[in-house]
Design a protein around this motif. Structure first.
Motif, PDB file in Angstrom:
ATOM      1  N   LEU A  12      10.317 -13.291  11.399  1.00 57.02           N
ATOM      2  CA  LEU A  12      10.631 -14.564  11.739  1.00 57.02           C
ATOM      3  C   LEU A  12       9.704 -15.375  10.904  1.00 57.02           C
ATOM      4  O   LEU A  12       8.518 -15.173  10.516  1.00 57.02           O
ATOM      5  CB  LEU A  12      10.406 -14.995  13.252  1.00 57.02           C
ATOM      6  CG  LEU A  12      10.766 -13.768  14.331  1.00 57.02           C
ATOM      7  CD1 LEU A  12      10.486 -14.462  15.669  1.00 57.02           C
ATOM      8  CD2 LEU A  12      12.265 -13.671  14.494  1.00 57.02           C
ATOM      9  N   TYR A 109      14.654 -16.773   9.668  1.00 59.53           N
ATOM     10  CA  TYR A 109      14.474 -15.484   9.356  1.00 59.53           C
ATOM     11  C   TYR A 109      13.980 -15.303   8.163  1.00 59.53           C
ATOM     12  O   TYR A 109      14.610 -16.117   7.180  1.00 59.53           O
ATOM     13  CB  TYR A 109      15.713 -14.679   9.661  1.00 59.53           C
ATOM     14  CG  TYR A 109      16.222 -14.373  11.110  1.00 59.53           C
ATOM     15  CD1 TYR A 109      15.137 -13.672  11.919  1.00 59.53           C
ATOM     16  CD2 TYR A 109      17.276 -14.468  11.618  1.00 59.53           C
ATOM     17  CE1 TYR A 109      15.296 -13.148  13.199  1.00 59.53           C
ATOM     18  CE2 TYR A 109      17.604 -14.043  12.803  1.00 59.53           C
ATOM     19  CZ  TYR A 109      16.623 -13.567  13.671  1.00 59.53           C
ATOM     20  OH  TYR A 109      17.193 -12.992  15.132  1.00 59.53           O
ATOM     21  N   TYR A 130      22.719 -21.864  14.935  1.00 53.03           N
ATOM     22  CA  TYR A 130      21.295 -21.911  14.824  1.00 53.03           C
ATOM     23  C   TYR A 130      20.837 -23.233  14.770  1.00 53.03           C
ATOM     24  O   TYR A 130      21.129 -23.912  13.735  1.00 53.03           O
ATOM     25  CB  TYR A 130      20.991 -20.784  13.828  1.00 53.03           C
ATOM     26  CG  TYR A 130      19.238 -20.995  13.993  1.00 53.03           C
ATOM     27  CD1 TYR A 130      18.643 -19.941  15.114  1.00 53.03           C
ATOM     28  CD2 TYR A 130      18.552 -21.579  12.902  1.00 53.03           C
ATOM     29  CE1 TYR A 130      17.408 -20.111  15.166  1.00 53.03           C
ATOM     30  CE2 TYR A 130      17.147 -21.505  13.097  1.00 53.03           C
ATOM     31  CZ  TYR A 130      16.801 -20.734  14.114  1.00 53.03           C
ATOM     32  OH  TYR A 130      15.307 -20.817  14.428  1.00 53.03           O
ATOM     33  N   THR A 137      18.449 -21.240  20.994  1.00 47.00           N
ATOM     34  CA  THR A 137      18.704 -19.903  20.711  1.00 47.00           C
ATOM     35  C   THR A 137      17.408 -19.155  21.265  1.00 47.00           C
ATOM     36  O   THR A 137      16.280 -19.741  21.137  1.00 47.00           O
ATOM     37  CB  THR A 137      18.438 -19.815  19.354  1.00 47.00           C
ATOM     38  OG1 THR A 137      19.719 -20.256  18.679  1.00 47.00           O
ATOM     39  CG2 THR A 137      18.427 -18.088  18.586  1.00 47.00           C
ATOM     40  N   ARG A 139      15.422 -15.639  21.005  1.00 50.13           N
ATOM     41  CA  ARG A 139      15.030 -14.723  20.058  1.00 50.13           C
ATOM     42  C   ARG A 139      14.693 -13.524  20.753  1.00 50.13           C
ATOM     43  O   ARG A 139      13.289 -13.558  21.136  1.00 50.13           O
ATOM     44  CB  ARG A 139      14.740 -15.234  18.894  1.00 50.13           C
ATOM     45  CG  ARG A 139      15.191 -14.505  17.482  1.00 50.13           C
ATOM     46  CD  ARG A 139      14.628 -15.693  16.407  1.00 50.13           C
ATOM     47  NE  ARG A 139      16.162 -15.930  15.809  1.00 50.13           N
ATOM     48  CZ  ARG A 139      16.057 -16.601  14.901  1.00 50.13           C
ATOM     49  NH1 ARG A 139      15.144 -16.930  13.886  1.00 50.13           N
ATOM     50  NH2 ARG A 139      17.445 -16.923  14.333  1.00 50.13           N
ATOM     51  N   SER A 241      23.418  -9.699  16.661  1.00 49.61           N
ATOM     52  CA  SER A 241      22.397  -8.680  16.498  1.00 49.61           C
ATOM     53  C   SER A 241      22.251  -8.229  14.928  1.00 49.61           C
ATOM     54  O   SER A 241      23.115  -8.076  14.453  1.00 49.61           O
ATOM     55  CB  SER A 241      22.431  -7.628  17.487  1.00 49.61           C
ATOM     56  OG  SER A 241      22.375  -8.001  18.780  1.00 49.61           O
ATOM     57  N   TYR A 254      17.105  -7.483  15.703  1.00 52.67           N
ATOM     58  CA  TYR A 254      16.706  -8.804  15.960  1.00 52.67           C
ATOM     59  C   TYR A 254      18.092  -9.443  16.709  1.00 52.67           C
ATOM     60  O   TYR A 254      19.068  -9.317  16.139  1.00 52.67           O
ATOM     61  CB  TYR A 254      16.311  -9.741  14.673  1.00 52.67           C
ATOM     62  CG  TYR A 254      15.429  -9.070  13.952  1.00 52.67           C
ATOM     63  CD1 TYR A 254      13.921  -9.962  14.156  1.00 52.67           C
ATOM     64  CD2 TYR A 254      15.181  -8.021  13.137  1.00 52.67           C
ATOM     65  CE1 TYR A 254      12.750  -9.493  13.751  1.00 52.67           C
ATOM     66  CE2 TYR A 254      13.856  -7.882  12.667  1.00 52.67           C
ATOM     67  CZ  TYR A 254      12.590  -8.413  12.901  1.00 52.67           C
ATOM     68  OH  TYR A 254      11.690  -8.138  12.037  1.00 52.67           O
ATOM     69  N   THR A 255      17.706  -9.743  17.841  1.00 49.16           N
ATOM     70  CA  THR A 255      18.959 -10.210  18.748  1.00 49.16           C
ATOM     71  C   THR A 255      18.903 -11.845  19.026  1.00 49.16           C
ATOM     72  O   THR A 255      17.716 -12.179  19.578  1.00 49.16           O
ATOM     73  CB  THR A 255      18.934  -9.776  20.064  1.00 49.16           C
ATOM     74  OG1 THR A 255      18.995  -8.208  19.741  1.00 49.16           O
ATOM     75  CG2 THR A 255      20.411  -9.883  20.783  1.00 49.16           C
ATOM     76  N   ASP A 256      19.911 -12.588  18.578  1.00 48.25           N
ATOM     77  CA  ASP A 256      19.771 -13.993  19.106  1.00 48.25           C
ATOM     78  C   ASP A 256      20.819 -14.296  20.189  1.00 48.25           C
ATOM     79  O   ASP A 256      21.978 -13.841  19.989  1.00 48.25           O
ATOM     80  CB  ASP A 256      20.380 -14.833  17.823  1.00 48.25           C
ATOM     81  CG  ASP A 256      19.234 -15.113  16.641  1.00 48.25           C
ATOM     82  OD1 ASP A 256      18.340 -14.551  16.920  1.00 48.25           O
ATOM     83  OD2 ASP A 256      19.233 -15.884  16.149  1.00 48.25           O
ATOM     84  N   THR A 258      22.614 -17.416  21.682  1.00 46.88           N
ATOM     85  CA  THR A 258      22.666 -18.739  21.225  1.00 46.88           C
ATOM     86  C   THR A 258      23.486 -19.329  22.313  1.00 46.88           C
ATOM     87  O   THR A 258      24.637 -18.910  22.149  1.00 46.88           O
ATOM     88  CB  THR A 258      23.012 -18.897  19.726  1.00 46.88           C
ATOM     89  OG1 THR A 258      21.931 -18.548  18.978  1.00 46.88           O
ATOM     90  CG2 THR A 258      23.173 -20.355  19.397  1.00 46.88           C
ATOM     91  N   ARG A 273      16.628 -15.034  28.426  1.00 42.91           N
ATOM     92  CA  ARG A 273      15.589 -14.238  27.891  1.00 42.91           C
ATOM     93  C   ARG A 273      15.460 -13.264  28.750  1.00 42.91           C
ATOM     94  O   ARG A 273      15.552 -11.924  28.329  1.00 42.91           O
ATOM     95  CB  ARG A 273      14.276 -14.812  27.647  1.00 42.91           C
ATOM     96  CG  ARG A 273      13.178 -14.138  26.977  1.00 42.91           C
ATOM     97  CD  ARG A 273      12.055 -14.886  26.646  1.00 42.91           C
ATOM     98  NE  ARG A 273      12.089 -15.666  25.617  1.00 42.91           N
ATOM     99  CZ  ARG A 273      12.208 -15.598  24.377  1.00 42.91           C
ATOM    100  NH1 ARG A 273      11.714 -14.113  23.862  1.00 42.91           N
ATOM    101  NH2 ARG A 273      12.235 -16.332  23.486  1.00 42.91           N
TER     102      ARG A 273
END
Ligand code: FES
Ligand SMILES: [Fe+2]
Length: 340
Positions: A12, A109, A130, A137, A139, A241, A254-256, A258, A273
């Motif tokens: 990140l 990212y 994003y 978002t 993450r 993802s 890495y999963t967002d 949004t 989350r």
């Protein structure tokens, strides 16, 4: 076209400060990632040219990385600019340069590309909405003991949700769903129909009007999946993802999530989350089990029409494995019924 031609997330933006180093692995390559004096991300092979320490446990000072063993200093181009044991003699030493990789920063990212001369100029996948007004978002980052193909397939696989995530995501009802699956230009697009309320614990919130569920999934070469649910204005979310290949049986994902939930946006964050992580924890277990079996017996799957998405994702990944361009694969469109 090869896997090395693509951009992979290595961290990140916010976790890479001016003075820290990220140790990462992408496609088996070890990377030390830090920021040069200008703030730009630098990715070097995580190996000191001197006597082969890793660089990543070293320190970063004024945009240069210092090897933790004898203190050789590398600048943002990978060039050795100081050898403490040689003092002023540095000028007399041959020019030395560590292996360096291209970096990019986008949507919060940091990306690295391993190919020096890629066979195609590709861009990192743009993360939907994003940091756009009205969107939040969340993450999360998780490691799976499996390969990218099986991870990506899992993230856009509806049938497993009733057995792996009952209650939280979906409940078994033996309800008939229809999907249109298309392979086009290195991507797989799926549109679902007949999906009604069966969305587990947040169903009342997400679809309070009980209307039509608009749901699409997609896979984008080589490693991105995107899930979109749209229940109308202010009830819309994406799960995107990026599955980063570390080794053949380790993938960092890495999963967002949004979402646009209108006035509930901020309040929803902890719930989003919690739910995302809970669901992912269940997938980590099942994908770990699958990874063990594949390590022992190899992967030979028994597919049915409900596995159409997997077959097409594999065709794209396979084409990259053999060095071909998946965008040249013929377009395919299939209508499939399945039950959940
Ligand atoms: S091993 Fe890096 S300075 Fe000696
Ligand atoms: Fe899952």
């Amino acid at each position: 076209m090869r896997f090395e031609d693509f951009w992979y997330v290595v961290g990140l933006s916010e976790e890479l400060g001016q003075n820290n180093v990220l140790a990462r692995m992408v496609l088996g390559e070890w990377l030390a990632v830090f920021r040069g004096e200008d703030g730009e991300a630098v990715a070097l092979r995580d190996r000191c040219m001197h006597r082969n320490s890793r660089l990543s446990p070293g320190t970063v000072c004024a945009g240069k990385i210092h090897c933790p063993y004898h203190g050789w200093v590398y600048d943002k181009t990978g060039q050795v600019v100081a050898v403490p044991a040689e003092g002023d003699n540095l000028q007399k030493l041959p020019d030395r340069r560590a292996q360096k990789y291209a970096t990019k920063e986008q949507d919060g990212y940091i990306y690295v590309r391993l190919a020096d001369k890629p066979t195609a100029e590709l861009d990192p996948f743009p993360m939907p909405y994003y940091s756009q007004p009205g969107w939040e978002t969340v993450r999360v980052i998780n490691r799976f003991a499996n390969n990218v193909t099986n991870c990506a397939e899992n993230f856009i696989d509806i049938p497993h949700t009733v057995s792996v995530h009952p209650g939280i995501f979906r409940n078994p009802r033996q309800q008939k769903l229809e999907m249109t699956v298309e392979r086009r230009n290195g991507s797989v697009f799926v549109t679902y129909r007949n999906e009604t309320n069966n969305l587990g614990m947040w169903e009342k919130f997400l679809n309070w009007r009980g209307g039509q569920v608009h749901h699409t999934d997609s896979f984008h070469m080589p490693n991105v999946t995107s899930v979109e649910y749209n229940f109308g204005n202010h009830r819309r979310f994406f799960i995107t993802s990026q599955s980063i290949p570390e080794t053949d049986n380790s993938t960092l994902v890495y999963t967002d999530v949004t979402f646009n939930y209108g006035i509930w946006n901020k309040l929803a964050r902890p719930f989003v989350r919690w739910t995302a992580q809970k669901i992912i924890d269940q997938d980590i277990i099942i994908l770990g089990i699958q990874g063990e079996v594949i390590a022992k017996y190899g992967s030979k799957f028994a597919n049915t029409p409900a596995d159409t998405i997997h077959v097409l994702v594999e065709s794209i990944r396979h084409s990259l494995e053999v060095g071909e361009d998946p965008r040249k694969l013929p377009e395919i469109k299939r209508e499939v019924d399945f039950w959940v």
